[in-house]
Motif scaffolding. Structure first.
Motif, mmCIF file in Angstrom:
data_model
loop_
_atom_site.group_PDB
_atom_site.id
_atom_site.type_symbol
_atom_site.label_atom_id
_atom_site.label_comp_id
_atom_site.label_asym_id
_atom_site.label_seq_id
_atom_site.Cartn_x
_atom_site.Cartn_y
_atom_site.Cartn_z
ATOM 1 N N ILE A 5 40.311 51.282 39.600
ATOM 2 C CA ILE A 5 39.028 50.599 39.784
ATOM 3 C C ILE A 5 39.276 49.141 40.147
ATOM 4 O O ILE A 5 39.922 48.409 39.398
ATOM 5 C CB ILE A 5 38.166 50.668 38.507
ATOM 6 N N ILE A 7 37.887 45.363 40.615
ATOM 7 C CA ILE A 7 36.806 44.498 40.139
ATOM 8 C C ILE A 7 36.670 43.389 41.163
ATOM 9 O O ILE A 7 37.566 42.558 41.336
ATOM 10 C CB ILE A 7 37.105 43.965 38.730
ATOM 11 N N SER A 143 37.230 53.558 43.007
ATOM 12 C CA SER A 143 35.901 52.946 42.947
ATOM 13 C C SER A 143 36.033 51.446 42.762
ATOM 14 O O SER A 143 37.130 50.929 42.541
ATOM 15 C CB SER A 143 35.094 53.546 41.791
ATOM 16 N N LEU A 145 33.962 47.930 40.867
ATOM 17 C CA LEU A 145 32.962 47.415 39.938
ATOM 18 C C LEU A 145 32.612 45.999 40.359
ATOM 19 O O LEU A 145 33.507 45.194 40.648
ATOM 20 C CB LEU A 145 33.533 47.450 38.514
ATOM 21 N N GLU A 179 31.574 52.082 41.326
ATOM 22 C CA GLU A 179 31.635 52.401 39.902
ATOM 23 C C GLU A 179 30.387 51.904 39.196
ATOM 24 O O GLU A 179 29.816 52.589 38.344
ATOM 25 C CB GLU A 179 32.879 51.766 39.270
ATOM 26 N N GLY A 180 29.970 50.703 39.586
ATOM 27 C CA GLY A 180 28.753 50.162 38.998
ATOM 28 C C GLY A 180 28.648 48.661 39.183
ATOM 29 O O GLY A 180 29.627 47.975 39.496
ATOM 30 N N LEU A 182 27.702 45.248 37.199
ATOM 31 C CA LEU A 182 27.667 44.760 35.822
ATOM 32 C C LEU A 182 26.971 43.408 35.775
ATOM 33 O O LEU A 182 27.409 42.453 36.424
ATOM 34 C CB LEU A 182 29.089 44.629 35.269
ATOM 35 N N PHE A 209 25.208 49.235 35.337
ATOM 36 C CA PHE A 209 25.602 49.604 33.979
ATOM 37 C C PHE A 209 24.480 49.290 32.993
ATOM 38 O O PHE A 209 23.765 48.292 33.134
ATOM 39 C CB PHE A 209 26.857 48.833 33.558
ATOM 40 N N VAL A 249 32.238 53.201 30.620
ATOM 41 C CA VAL A 249 33.157 53.546 31.702
ATOM 42 C C VAL A 249 33.826 54.892 31.416
ATOM 43 O O VAL A 249 33.970 55.732 32.315
ATOM 44 C CB VAL A 249 34.218 52.439 31.890
#
Length: 258
Positions: A5, A7, A143, A145, A179-180, A182, A209, A249
């Motif tokens: 993942i 970031i 993915s 984030l 992934e999402g 945040l 999230f 997660v």
């Protein structure tokens, strides 16, 4: 195999590295074996886990430029199950050095394939830009984030990031997904935080999230001591939030079709 993942957010000051360090630490505390790869020339994730970035014999720079194996750069941290591939300012010129390298966007992908079998999660802390280093991270990842701060201009640059994601998925990594998003620096007593949360959740729906990360001075203090928030002060709201995010997660990994 482990999940990789990235970031990422090309906008600075959004809590990207803070999230990388504390999410990785949270998952390690929950019993997962985690590797954090720092590809930001500032090396803040490296120092945030107590590694002296000025005394590195090998770093992620050597992986990109000298064809060093990733395994030869991994360092232990003060948290069981949490390991890091460190970075320092040697990376500053990497975008220029990589310019004429063949398949430069796939270097990290090739180097992380074996690591997948040794870790449950691999996180890549990206620089605040969309150059070759970030491109390498997106190509290597399952993915990504996106930390998004609950402040004015929060959405600035997000459209460009989503566009980059679409290009990478179409041309280089067809399995890449979000992934999402945040929400960070959240202050429930400020109207702007409430409004941004509402806008982001309405627009991105289940890609956001459930957990939000509060504004907490203890996060900054923890970084200055080279510790994740859980080691610095376990009872803060930020510590609780990052542990909750870690659980979210894990849940997403169990329910997603990958």
């Amino acid at each position: 195999m482990g999940i990789i993942i990235s970031i990422v957010n090309q906008k600075g000051g959004v809590g990207k590295t803070t999230t990388a360090v504390n999410l990785a630490a949270g998952l390690a505390i929950l019993g997962k074996k985690v590797l954090l790869i720092d590809i930001d020339p500032q090396g803040n994730a490296t120092s945030g886990l107590g590694i002296n970035k000025d005394k590195l014999e090998k770093s992620i720079y050597n992986v990109f430029i000298d064809n060093t194996n990733l395994e030869n750069t991994i360092k232990i941290t003060d948290i069981d199950n949490l390991f890091i591939v460190p970075a320092n300012n040697d990376l500053i010129g990497a975008n220029v050095e990589l310019h004429n390298v063949e398949q430069r966007e796939k270097i990290l992908h090739n180097k992380t394939e074996r690591a997948r079998y040794k870790f449950d999660y691999i996180f890549i802390d990206c620089p605040p830009s969309l150059g070759y280093l970030t491109l390498n991270a997106l190509v290597a990842s399952d993915s990504f984030l996106v930390p998004l701060q609950c402040e004015f201009f929060a959405m600035e640059g997000l459209a460009q990031l989503i566009n980059t994601f679409n290009l990478v998925r179409d041309r280089l990594n067809q399995n890449l997904y979000i992934e999402g998003i945040l929400l960070t620096m959240f202050d429930k007593d400020k109207h702007i935080s409430i409004e941004i949360e509402k806008e982001v959740r309405e627009h991105f729906k289940d890609k956001v999230f459930k957990t939000t990360i509060p504004r907490d001075i203890k996060l900054t203090e923890a970084q200055s001591f080279g510790k994740p928030i859980m080691l610095y002060n376990m009872i803060t709201k930020a510590s609780t939030s990052y542990l909750q995010l870690s659980k979210e997660v894990i849940t997403n990994a169990k329910t997603s079709i990958r």
